[in-house]
Design a protein around this motif. Structure first.
Motif, PDB file in Angstrom:
ATOM      1  N   VAL A  15       0.846  -1.197   0.000  1.00  0.00           N
ATOM      2  CA  VAL A  15       0.000   0.000   0.000  1.00  0.00           C
ATOM      3  C   VAL A  15       0.883   1.249   0.000  1.00  0.00           C
ATOM      4  N   VAL A  16       1.919   1.262   0.808  1.00  0.00           N
ATOM      5  CA  VAL A  16       2.816   2.415   0.879  1.00  0.00           C
ATOM      6  C   VAL A  16       3.530   2.615  -0.460  1.00  0.00           C
ATOM      7  N   ALA A  17       3.987   1.531  -1.079  1.00  0.00           N
ATOM      8  CA  ALA A  17       4.654   1.644  -2.381  1.00  0.00           C
ATOM      9  C   ALA A  17       3.694   2.189  -3.432  1.00  0.00           C
ATOM     10  N   GLY A  18       2.467   1.719  -3.421  1.00  0.00           N
ATOM     11  CA  GLY A  18       1.474   2.217  -4.373  1.00  0.00           C
ATOM     12  C   GLY A  18       1.155   3.684  -4.165  1.00  0.00           C
ATOM     13  N   LEU A  19       1.079   4.093  -2.913  1.00  0.00           N
ATOM     14  CA  LEU A  19       0.808   5.504  -2.628  1.00  0.00           C
ATOM     15  C   LEU A  19       1.963   6.408  -3.069  1.00  0.00           C
ATOM     16  N   ALA A  20       3.195   5.918  -2.947  1.00  0.00           N
ATOM     17  CA  ALA A  20       4.347   6.713  -3.383  1.00  0.00           C
ATOM     18  C   ALA A  20       4.336   6.899  -4.897  1.00  0.00           C
ATOM     19  N   VAL A  21       4.045   5.832  -5.634  1.00  0.00           N
ATOM     20  CA  VAL A  21       3.992   5.942  -7.093  1.00  0.00           C
ATOM     21  C   VAL A  21       2.801   6.804  -7.509  1.00  0.00           C
ATOM     22  N   LEU A  22       1.683   6.672  -6.810  1.00  0.00           N
ATOM     23  CA  LEU A  22       0.519   7.498  -7.094  1.00  0.00           C
ATOM     24  C   LEU A  22       0.823   8.978  -6.835  1.00  0.00           C
ATOM     25  N   ALA A  23       1.563   9.273  -5.769  1.00  0.00           N
ATOM     26  CA  ALA A  23       1.940  10.663  -5.475  1.00  0.00           C
ATOM     27  C   ALA A  23       2.815  11.233  -6.592  1.00  0.00           C
ATOM     28  N   ALA A  24       3.763  10.431  -7.085  1.00  0.00           N
ATOM     29  CA  ALA A  24       4.610  10.894  -8.190  1.00  0.00           C
ATOM     30  C   ALA A  24       3.780  11.139  -9.447  1.00  0.00           C
ATOM     31  N   ALA A  25       2.832  10.255  -9.706  1.00  0.00           N
ATOM     32  CA  ALA A  25       1.971  10.433 -10.875  1.00  0.00           C
ATOM     33  C   ALA A  25       1.104  11.686 -10.745  1.00  0.00           C
ATOM     34  N   LEU A  26       0.595  11.932  -9.552  1.00  0.00           N
ATOM     35  CA  LEU A  26      -0.225  13.134  -9.348  1.00  0.00           C
ATOM     36  C   LEU A  26       0.599  14.415  -9.484  1.00  0.00           C
ATOM     37  N   LEU A  27       1.846  14.371  -9.025  1.00  0.00           N
ATOM     38  CA  LEU A  27       2.711  15.542  -9.192  1.00  0.00           C
ATOM     39  C   LEU A  27       2.928  15.861 -10.665  1.00  0.00           C
ATOM     40  N   ALA A  29       1.033  14.849 -13.168  1.00  0.00           N
ATOM     41  CA  ALA A  29      -0.247  15.204 -13.794  1.00  0.00           C
ATOM     42  C   ALA A  29      -0.559  16.681 -13.546  1.00  0.00           C
ATOM     43  N   GLY A  30      -0.280  17.159 -12.344  1.00  0.00           N
ATOM     44  CA  GLY A  30      -0.472  18.580 -12.054  1.00  0.00           C
ATOM     45  C   GLY A  30       0.464  19.450 -12.871  1.00  0.00           C
ATOM     46  N   ASP A  31       1.678  18.959 -13.092  1.00  0.00           N
ATOM     47  CA  ASP A  31       2.630  19.696 -13.923  1.00  0.00           C
ATOM     48  C   ASP A  31       2.163  19.719 -15.377  1.00  0.00           C
ATOM     49  N   ALA A  32       1.659  18.602 -15.858  1.00  0.00           N
ATOM     50  CA  ALA A  32       1.187  18.549 -17.239  1.00  0.00           C
ATOM     51  C   ALA A  32      -0.048  19.415 -17.443  1.00  0.00           C
ATOM     52  N   ALA A  33      -0.879  19.528 -16.416  1.00  0.00           N
ATOM     53  CA  ALA A  33      -2.074  20.365 -16.521  1.00  0.00           C
ATOM     54  C   ALA A  33      -1.750  21.846 -16.382  1.00  0.00           C
ATOM     55  N   GLY A  34      -0.534  22.172 -15.963  1.00  0.00           N
ATOM     56  CA  GLY A  34      -0.141  23.567 -15.817  1.00  0.00           C
ATOM     57  C   GLY A  34      -0.485  24.150 -14.463  1.00  0.00           C
ATOM     58  N   THR A  35      -0.883  23.315 -13.512  1.00  0.00           N
ATOM     59  CA  THR A  35      -1.235  23.802 -12.181  1.00  0.00           C
ATOM     60  C   THR A  35      -0.010  24.278 -11.430  1.00  0.00           C
TER      61      THR A  35
END
Length: 91
Positions: A15-27, A29-35
């Motif tokens: 669960v912790v490993a999945g959350l870390a990869v999900l956090a990187a993906a969200l970062l 995704a926010g960069d790609a969206a221009g946020t």
């Protein structure tokens, strides 16, 4: 209270490993969206830090499970050997 039959044991390290990869993906995704602007190298500490933390959580989980199994085996009053570590010693 009887335990429910579950298909898989809960593994908090995964669960912790999945959350870390999900956090990187969200970062990213926010960069790609221009946020916000995220440098390209931010993914390494997030993912590797999460993997290190998940390894530590997995190790603690393993030790706790192993201890609980040993306690349960020592309290068992059947013909099973006293040790769960692979020893062939008989009570």
């Amino acid at each position: 209270m009887p335990r429910r039959d579950i298909r898989h044991a809960f593994r908090p390290g995964k669960v912790v490993a999945g959350l870390a990869v999900l956090a990187a993906a969200l970062l990213y995704a926010g960069d790609a969206a221009g946020t916000w602007q995220i440098p390209w190298f931010v993914v390494f500490p997030v993912v590797f830090g999460g993997l290190f933390l998940s390894g530590a959580v997995g190790l603690v989980d393993y030790k706790v499970r192993r201890r609980r199994e040993a306690i349960a085996a020592s309290m068992d009053r059947t013909d099973a050997p006293a040790s769960t570590s692979g020893s062939q010693a008989i009570r």
